[in-house]
Scaffold this motif. Structure first.
Motif, PDB file in Angstrom:
ATOM      1  N   VAL A  72       0.852  -1.189   0.000  1.00 37.82           N
ATOM      2  CA  VAL A  72       0.000   0.000   0.000  1.00 37.82           C
ATOM      3  C   VAL A  72       0.885   1.235   0.000  1.00 37.82           C
ATOM      4  O   VAL A  72       1.761   1.393   0.859  1.00 37.82           O
ATOM      5  N   LEU A  73       0.656   2.109  -0.973  1.00 36.67           N
ATOM      6  CA  LEU A  73       1.389   3.365  -1.117  1.00 36.67           C
ATOM      7  C   LEU A  73       0.414   4.517  -0.906  1.00 36.67           C
ATOM      8  O   LEU A  73      -0.764   4.410  -1.265  1.00 36.67           O
ATOM      9  N   GLU A  74       0.898   5.607  -0.355  1.00 30.16           N
ATOM     10  CA  GLU A  74       0.009   6.739  -0.084  1.00 30.16           C
ATOM     11  C   GLU A  74      -0.022   7.713  -1.251  1.00 30.16           C
ATOM     12  O   GLU A  74       1.032   8.135  -1.756  1.00 30.16           O
ATOM     13  N   LEU A  75      -1.220   8.082  -1.675  1.00 29.44           N
ATOM     14  CA  LEU A  75      -1.381   9.161  -2.640  1.00 29.44           C
ATOM     15  C   LEU A  75      -1.235  10.477  -1.889  1.00 29.44           C
ATOM     16  O   LEU A  75      -1.986  10.738  -0.945  1.00 29.44           O
ATOM     17  N   PRO A  76      -0.264  11.312  -2.245  1.00 29.36           N
ATOM     18  CA  PRO A  76      -0.071  12.564  -1.503  1.00 29.36           C
ATOM     19  C   PRO A  76      -1.340  13.411  -1.444  1.00 29.36           C
ATOM     20  O   PRO A  76      -2.144  13.423  -2.383  1.00 29.36           O
ATOM     21  N   ALA A  77      -1.509  14.126  -0.340  1.00 28.17           N
ATOM     22  CA  ALA A  77      -2.685  14.980  -0.156  1.00 28.17           C
ATOM     23  C   ALA A  77      -2.816  16.005  -1.276  1.00 28.17           C
ATOM     24  O   ALA A  77      -3.928  16.423  -1.616  1.00 28.17           O
ATOM     25  N   ALA A  78      -1.685  16.410  -1.872  1.00 26.07           N
ATOM     26  CA  ALA A  78      -1.719  17.373  -2.972  1.00 26.07           C
ATOM     27  C   ALA A  78      -2.528  16.845  -4.156  1.00 26.07           C
ATOM     28  O   ALA A  78      -3.034  17.630  -4.965  1.00 26.07           O
ATOM     29  N   TYR A  79      -2.662  15.515  -4.279  1.00 28.52           N
ATOM     30  CA  TYR A  79      -3.434  14.894  -5.351  1.00 28.52           C
ATOM     31  C   TYR A  79      -4.714  14.241  -4.847  1.00 28.52           C
ATOM     32  O   TYR A  79      -5.676  14.097  -5.601  1.00 28.52           O
ATOM     33  N   ALA A  80      -4.733  13.832  -3.591  1.00 27.27           N
ATOM     34  CA  ALA A  80      -5.887  13.098  -3.066  1.00 27.27           C
ATOM     35  C   ALA A  80      -7.129  13.970  -2.997  1.00 27.27           C
ATOM     36  O   ALA A  80      -8.244  13.490  -3.234  1.00 27.27           O
ATOM     37  N   VAL A  81      -6.956  15.253  -2.660  1.00 27.16           N
ATOM     38  CA  VAL A  81      -8.100  16.167  -2.538  1.00 27.16           C
ATOM     39  C   VAL A  81      -8.137  17.040  -3.794  1.00 27.16           C
ATOM     40  O   VAL A  81      -7.825  18.229  -3.762  1.00 27.16           O
ATOM     41  N   GLN A  82      -8.483  16.416  -4.904  1.00 27.05           N
ATOM     42  CA  GLN A  82      -8.463  17.110  -6.194  1.00 27.05           C
ATOM     43  C   GLN A  82      -9.587  16.599  -7.078  1.00 27.05           C
ATOM     44  O   GLN A  82     -10.098  15.487  -6.883  1.00 27.05           O
ATOM     45  N   PRO A  83      -9.973  17.380  -8.097  1.00 26.95           N
ATOM     46  CA  PRO A  83     -10.888  16.860  -9.112  1.00 26.95           C
ATOM     47  C   PRO A  83     -10.311  15.614  -9.781  1.00 26.95           C
ATOM     48  O   PRO A  83      -9.113  15.320  -9.659  1.00 26.95           O
ATOM     49  N   ALA A  84     -11.160  14.906 -10.514  1.00 27.79           N
ATOM     50  CA  ALA A  84     -10.792  13.597 -11.061  1.00 27.79           C
ATOM     51  C   ALA A  84      -9.493  13.626 -11.864  1.00 27.79           C
ATOM     52  O   ALA A  84      -8.676  12.705 -11.763  1.00 27.79           O
ATOM     53  N   GLU A  85      -9.286  14.661 -12.677  1.00 33.68           N
ATOM     54  CA  GLU A  85      -8.107  14.709 -13.545  1.00 33.68           C
ATOM     55  C   GLU A  85      -6.815  14.596 -12.744  1.00 33.68           C
ATOM     56  O   GLU A  85      -5.920  13.801 -13.074  1.00 33.68           O
ATOM     57  N   TRP A  86      -6.695  15.389 -11.678  1.00 34.58           N
ATOM     58  CA  TRP A  86      -5.429  15.415 -10.935  1.00 34.58           C
ATOM     59  C   TRP A  86      -5.336  14.289  -9.917  1.00 34.58           C
ATOM     60  O   TRP A  86      -4.247  13.781  -9.639  1.00 34.58           O
ATOM     61  N   PHE A  87      -6.465  13.875  -9.359  1.00 30.95           N
ATOM     62  CA  PHE A  87      -6.480  12.685  -8.514  1.00 30.95           C
ATOM     63  C   PHE A  87      -5.939  11.495  -9.314  1.00 30.95           C
ATOM     64  O   PHE A  87      -5.054  10.757  -8.854  1.00 30.95           O
ATOM     65  N   ALA A  88      -6.467  11.320 -10.528  1.00 29.92           N
ATOM     66  CA  ALA A  88      -6.046  10.210 -11.373  1.00 29.92           C
ATOM     67  C   ALA A  88      -4.582  10.326 -11.763  1.00 29.92           C
ATOM     68  O   ALA A  88      -3.833   9.344 -11.738  1.00 29.92           O
ATOM     69  N   TYR A  89      -4.170  11.530 -12.115  1.00 32.91           N
ATOM     70  CA  TYR A  89      -2.793  11.708 -12.570  1.00 32.91           C
ATOM     71  C   TYR A  89      -1.793  11.386 -11.459  1.00 32.91           C
ATOM     72  O   TYR A  89      -0.799  10.690 -11.683  1.00 32.91           O
ATOM     73  N   GLY A  90      -2.051  11.884 -10.248  1.00 29.66           N
ATOM     74  CA  GLY A  90      -1.140  11.617  -9.145  1.00 29.66           C
ATOM     75  C   GLY A  90      -1.062  10.140  -8.815  1.00 29.66           C
ATOM     76  O   GLY A  90       0.026   9.600  -8.539  1.00 29.66           O
ATOM     77  N   ALA A  91      -2.209   9.449  -8.837  1.00 33.69           N
ATOM     78  CA  ALA A  91      -2.238   8.032  -8.497  1.00 33.69           C
ATOM     79  C   ALA A  91      -1.551   7.187  -9.569  1.00 33.69           C
ATOM     80  O   ALA A  91      -0.735   6.300  -9.257  1.00 33.69           O
ATOM     81  N   VAL A  92      -1.859   7.455 -10.835  1.00 38.20           N
ATOM     82  CA  VAL A  92      -1.238   6.695 -11.926  1.00 38.20           C
ATOM     83  C   VAL A  92       0.260   6.956 -11.967  1.00 38.20           C
ATOM     84  O   VAL A  92       1.071   6.035 -12.177  1.00 38.20           O
ATOM     85  N   ALA A  93       0.669   8.199 -11.749  1.00 40.25           N
ATOM     86  CA  ALA A  93       2.098   8.523 -11.740  1.00 40.25           C
ATOM     87  C   ALA A  93       2.826   7.765 -10.632  1.00 40.25           C
ATOM     88  O   ALA A  93       3.955   7.296 -10.821  1.00 40.25           O
ATOM     89  N   THR A  94       2.195   7.631  -9.474  1.00 44.17           N
ATOM     90  CA  THR A  94       2.807   6.876  -8.381  1.00 44.17           C
ATOM     91  C   THR A  94       3.044   5.433  -8.798  1.00 44.17           C
ATOM     92  O   THR A  94       4.145   4.878  -8.603  1.00 44.17           O
ATOM     93  N   LEU A  95       2.033   4.794  -9.389  1.00 42.93           N
ATOM     94  CA  LEU A  95       2.188   3.414  -9.856  1.00 42.93           C
ATOM     95  C   LEU A  95       3.263   3.318 -10.937  1.00 42.93           C
ATOM     96  O   LEU A  95       4.096   2.400 -10.932  1.00 42.93           O
ATOM     97  N   HIS A  96       3.247   4.266 -11.862  1.00 39.18           N
ATOM     98  CA  HIS A  96       4.220   4.273 -12.960  1.00 39.18           C
ATOM     99  C   HIS A  96       5.648   4.340 -12.432  1.00 39.18           C
ATOM    100  O   HIS A  96       6.537   3.603 -12.902  1.00 39.18           O
ATOM    101  N   HIS A  97       5.883   5.189 -11.450  1.00 37.22           N
ATOM    102  CA  HIS A  97       7.247   5.406 -10.970  1.00 37.22           C
ATOM    103  C   HIS A  97       7.764   4.288 -10.061  1.00 37.22           C
ATOM    104  O   HIS A  97       8.949   4.254  -9.752  1.00 37.22           O
ATOM    105  N   THR A  98       6.881   3.368  -9.647  1.00 38.24           N
ATOM    106  CA  THR A  98       7.387   2.228  -8.858  1.00 38.24           C
ATOM    107  C   THR A  98       8.319   1.359  -9.682  1.00 38.24           C
ATOM    108  O   THR A  98       9.222   0.714  -9.137  1.00 38.24           O
ATOM    109  N   GLY A  99       8.072   1.290 -10.979  1.00 42.25           N
ATOM    110  CA  GLY A  99       8.885   0.432 -11.840  1.00 42.25           C
ATOM    111  C   GLY A  99       8.548  -1.043 -11.754  1.00 42.25           C
ATOM    112  O   GLY A  99       9.163  -1.857 -12.449  1.00 42.25           O
ATOM    113  N   VAL A 100       7.559  -1.410 -10.917  1.00 41.89           N
ATOM    114  CA  VAL A 100       7.244  -2.835 -10.734  1.00 41.89           C
ATOM    115  C   VAL A 100       5.792  -3.173 -11.083  1.00 41.89           C
ATOM    116  O   VAL A 100       5.401  -4.333 -11.029  1.00 41.89           O
ATOM    117  N   VAL A 101       4.987  -2.169 -11.412  1.00 36.81           N
ATOM    118  CA  VAL A 101       3.572  -2.411 -11.714  1.00 36.81           C
ATOM    119  C   VAL A 101       3.413  -2.594 -13.217  1.00 36.81           C
ATOM    120  O   VAL A 101       3.813  -1.746 -14.008  1.00 36.81           O
TER     121      VAL A 101
END
Length: 418
Positions: A72-101
């Motif tokens: 379980v990884l935390e979506l930063p508050a800067a993205y968690a409390v956002q409209p769908a576009e930025w909520f999605a972008y922050g979450a997908v970027a987190t998964l992308h940068h893990t290098g293992v998903v």
């Protein structure tokens, strides 16, 4: 226990709280993607709809790990409390940068990926026609979600804008579209999948006849007179046990009304110019808020939202606005240019034995710093997470000063697999 990880599916979740529908989605995601591990990006203490989580991020992490998530990884508050576009972008970027998903599986009302992929391919480049149509819709008085859906549908490939609009009027379809757009903008190799939602709808306020209810309905039951007993049919036994423990220890339940005094103090102490600096305080909303000051002593937060709400401003947007004010989230620190940079770290909230093996791989492949102890890393985004935890801890049913600083000393949740 076999801890070898051949592939990992990413999930984007809030688990507020985790319920039977979430477990169904988790199991379907593993089947659809044939993945041997699950990585979840989860919002922290404040969520996309502008609400505090009903229990802490550590309790919700424990739910996830107990029921089949490995990391379980935390979506930063800067993205968690956002409209769908930025909520999605922050979450997908987190998964992308893990290098293992390897894959991403999201729930949708349609259960069909192809129409959403076609739209995402068109919209990822932000065509000028989209901006023009969006402004026309907003000028007509539509809320932003409704305006975006109408504008996107008008540009849909093929000759069925009505069908595209019907597709995008469903909240999970729209969120899925933004996940796909984020994958395109990041140039990510993560493969998307979708699992059709079953049972209750996203906004359903009442449970249906089966064992699956929406998170909204489960929360209403938990906050109601019968509380845990009423919600029991709709959550796994493991989740119910965690909820009971949090209730008994005075750490739950939490809802937005607990922040009434803190939030109203902010409103009466700020000028219009100061309020206008906070996120989602737009188009004169600061003046609508300040006009309500004489009535605040008699109002709940819910009543304030109802008084301020218009056709143009959804309750969700207004809740996010109040949460930004509560958390001191200033617009200048979350402009589109800043948000496009994505998260600057990967915060680990918890893991199983298999998740620990994933972490070992991440240390080799991740393209962002991995944060295990928040006190050992410094960044403005992480400071917001720490501040959100402090604000969250202020309004516990049983006040405990230690809860304000929990981000600094709480280790990741560890579940030892049997």
């Amino acid at each position: 226990m076999n801890n070898i990880v051949n592939s990992a599916v990413g999930l984007i979740v809030e688990y507020n709280p985790m319920h039977n529908g979430h477990v169904y989605h988790l199991e379907e995601s593993k089947k659809l993607t044939q993945s041997s591990a699950v990585v979840a990006v989860m919002s922290g203490h404040f969520l996309q709809r502008g609400e505090p989580a009903i229990v802490s991020k550590w309790a919700r992490t424990e739910m996830a790990l107990t029921l089949g998530v490995d990391l379980v990884l935390e979506l930063p508050a800067a993205y968690a409390v956002q409209p769908a576009e930025w909520f999605a972008y922050g979450a997908v970027a987190t998964l992308h940068h893990t290098g293992v998903v390897d894959s991403l599986c999201f729930g949708s009302e349609s259960g069909e990926l192809a129409p959403l992929v076609e739209l995402a391919d068109l919209l990822a480049s932000e065509p000028q026609a989209l901006a023009s149509l969006l402004q026309q819709q907003l000028a007509s008085g539509a809320s932003y979600p409704a305006a975006y859906a109408a504008a996107a549908a008008a540009l849909a490939p093929g000759s069925d804008p009505a069908g595209a609009l019907a597709l995008l009027k469903q909240p999970n379809n729209t969120l899925g579209l933004h996940y796909l757009i984020a994958l395109r903008r990041l140039g990510s190799a993560i493969r998307p999948f979708t699992a059709q939602r079953t049972g209750a709808g996203y906004h359903d306020a009442m449970p249906g006849t089966g064992s699956i209810a929406s998170a909204t309905a489960v929360r209403q039951l938990l906050l109601g007179e019968d509380g845990l007993a009423a919600a029991a049919p709709y959550v796994p036994a493991e989740v119910l046990a965690i909820l009971q423990r949090e209730w008994q220890n005075g750490r739950a339940p939490v809802d937005l009304e607990r922040y009434r005094d803190a939030l109203f103090t902010q409103l009466v102490s700020k000028s219009p110019e100061e309020l206008a600096r906070f996120g989602e305080v737009t188009e004169g909303l600061e003046h609508r808020l300040l006009k309500m000051i004489p009535q605040l002593p008699e109002l709940s937060i819910h009543a304030l939202l109802e008084a301020v709400k218009t056709k143009r401003y959804t309750k969700t947007k207004l809740q996010r606005m109040l949460t930004h004010i509560l958390l001191h989230h200033e617009k200048e620190r979350m402009t589109p240019d800043i948000l496009r940079q994505g998260p600057h770290y990967i915060r680990v909230l918890g893991f199983t034995d298999k998740g620990q093996a994933l972490l070992k791989e991440m240390r080799k492949k991740a393209t962002l710093p991995i944060v295990i102890k928040s006190s050992a890393f410094e960044h403005d985004q992480l400071t917001w997470d720490q501040q959100a935890t402090a604000v969250y801890g202020m309004s516990m049913p049983t006040p405990d000063p230690r809860l304000l600083f929990r981000d600094f000393y709480e280790p990741p949740v560890r579940i030892v697999e049997k």
